[in-house]
Design an enzyme around this catalytic site. Sequence first.
Site, PDB file in Angstrom:
ATOM      1  CB  SER A 274      -0.959  -0.046   1.192  1.00 24.38           C
ATOM      2  OG  SER A 274      -1.969   0.931   1.083  1.00 24.38           O
ATOM      3  CG  ASP A 368      -6.038  -2.754  -4.263  1.00 27.77           C
ATOM      4  OD1 ASP A 368      -6.836  -2.353  -3.392  1.00 27.77           O
ATOM      5  OD2 ASP A 368      -4.848  -2.391  -4.321  1.00 27.77           O
ATOM      6  CG  HIS A 402      -5.185  -2.628  -0.478  1.00 24.12           C
ATOM      7  ND1 HIS A 402      -4.511  -2.044  -1.539  1.00 24.12           N
ATOM      8  CD2 HIS A 402      -4.705  -2.017   0.649  1.00 24.12           C
ATOM      9  CE1 HIS A 402      -3.659  -1.134  -1.079  1.00 24.12           C
ATOM     10  NE2 HIS A 402      -3.761  -1.095   0.240  1.00 24.12           N
TER      11      HIS A 402
END
Length: 463
Positions: A274, A368, A402
């Site tokens: 991330s 995601d 994600h």
Amino acid sequence: MASSPAVLRASRLYQWSLKSSAQFLGSPQLRQVGQIIRVPARMAATLILEPAGRCCWDEPVRIAVRGLAPEQPVTLRASLRDEKGALFQAHARYRADTLGELDLERAPALGGSFAGLEPMGLLWALEPEKPLVRLVKRDVRTPLAVELEVLDGHDPDPGRLLCQTRHERYFLPPGVRREPVRVGRVRGTLFLPPEPGPFPGIVDMFGTGGGLLEYRASLLAGKGFAVMALAYYNYEDLPKTMETLHLEYFEEAMNYLLSHPEVKGPGVGLLGISKGGELCLSMASFLKGITAAVVINGSVANVGGTLHYKGETLPPVGVNRNRIKVTKDGYADIVDVLNSPLEGPDQKSFIPVERAESTFLFLVGQDDHNWKSEFYANEACKRLQAHGRRKPQIICYPETGHYIEPPYFPLCRASLHALVGSPIIWGGEPRAHAMAQVDAWKQLQTFFHKHLGGHEGTIPSKV
């Protein structure tokens, strides 16, 4: 997409023959007397784990039950509580074989939290009792305990408890050393393997939640790497927000790791997910001494705050909150919120990856919903190749969200986003996401061994 047993067998985690199954279960032997086959009297039901008792979180455990009635229907239930007491649970329905035995390596689940042949399903299918809770391990010095139960019958009302056991899964592999780092401005924790060094060095970073998470670094140190989990905001005396970040801080951390007597150079590796993955791209683009970087669902644009380095500035990419969608459960879907870094003034937020001298591996969840990870990986690849840089490796995982974590962490469907200030969905389908995590964990280890020193070669993605 390969089936999950194919993925697990490919990693040699589940190569058990029928003969070993019998040995593992301690199968009672049938004796034929004339035309009559006698089966020894049934013993009390017993849960059998291999390895018994405890194992590392990223390792599979084999689960079996013996002492059941022939073809007895049973429900297996797993539960654990995190460090804050939040309960996670999963269950599945099974049927014993004709000998009254059940081996999750060979018996498909008939329904419940998952179905089919899923030997580790009771872990990866765990769901929080209360919504919006993500399973996170904050103190790697203590294990998480999984309670396993075998109940008679099937849903909706499984019957009496037949047997149970407690299975501990630890995050600090045997012999791995944990050393808090408080040097200059740097705040983190270094994990060193048990063998004599020096070892390949890796800086490990997480995302916008801030603080210091150590569990991925501690597990990876068990694979032969010196890994420093690095905090960069909202931890001790570090800045409380990431509104302004200075790459000089990350350079100081990298230099500390390279100067450590048990870390071998000439360069280090970077691992980030991330915002942490995005910072890996920025570090590799502006700093020297980085050999290899693994970016897990990262952005190719600077997000959330201004990034500074020696007079250069990357502004944050623009945001349009009007593009937030709301799911039927009332959670935000923010996948379209960020502006494109290819258009207008937002081009100034594009990280200049063409300056990077390192090699890259992008691990991408194609579902995601935090942001467009696959688009960002492809744009980074285009920019690198347009400037004559080495083509990065990109591995895309269908139906994967994600948070691509180490193996067997359950999928987090939705939780609070620190920047958005409300719950968002992260994407992913539980089984596909679980298989992706097993493969991604192998891929990043192989990549670092190849480029930082160690075992050569790559492994084809099985997902």
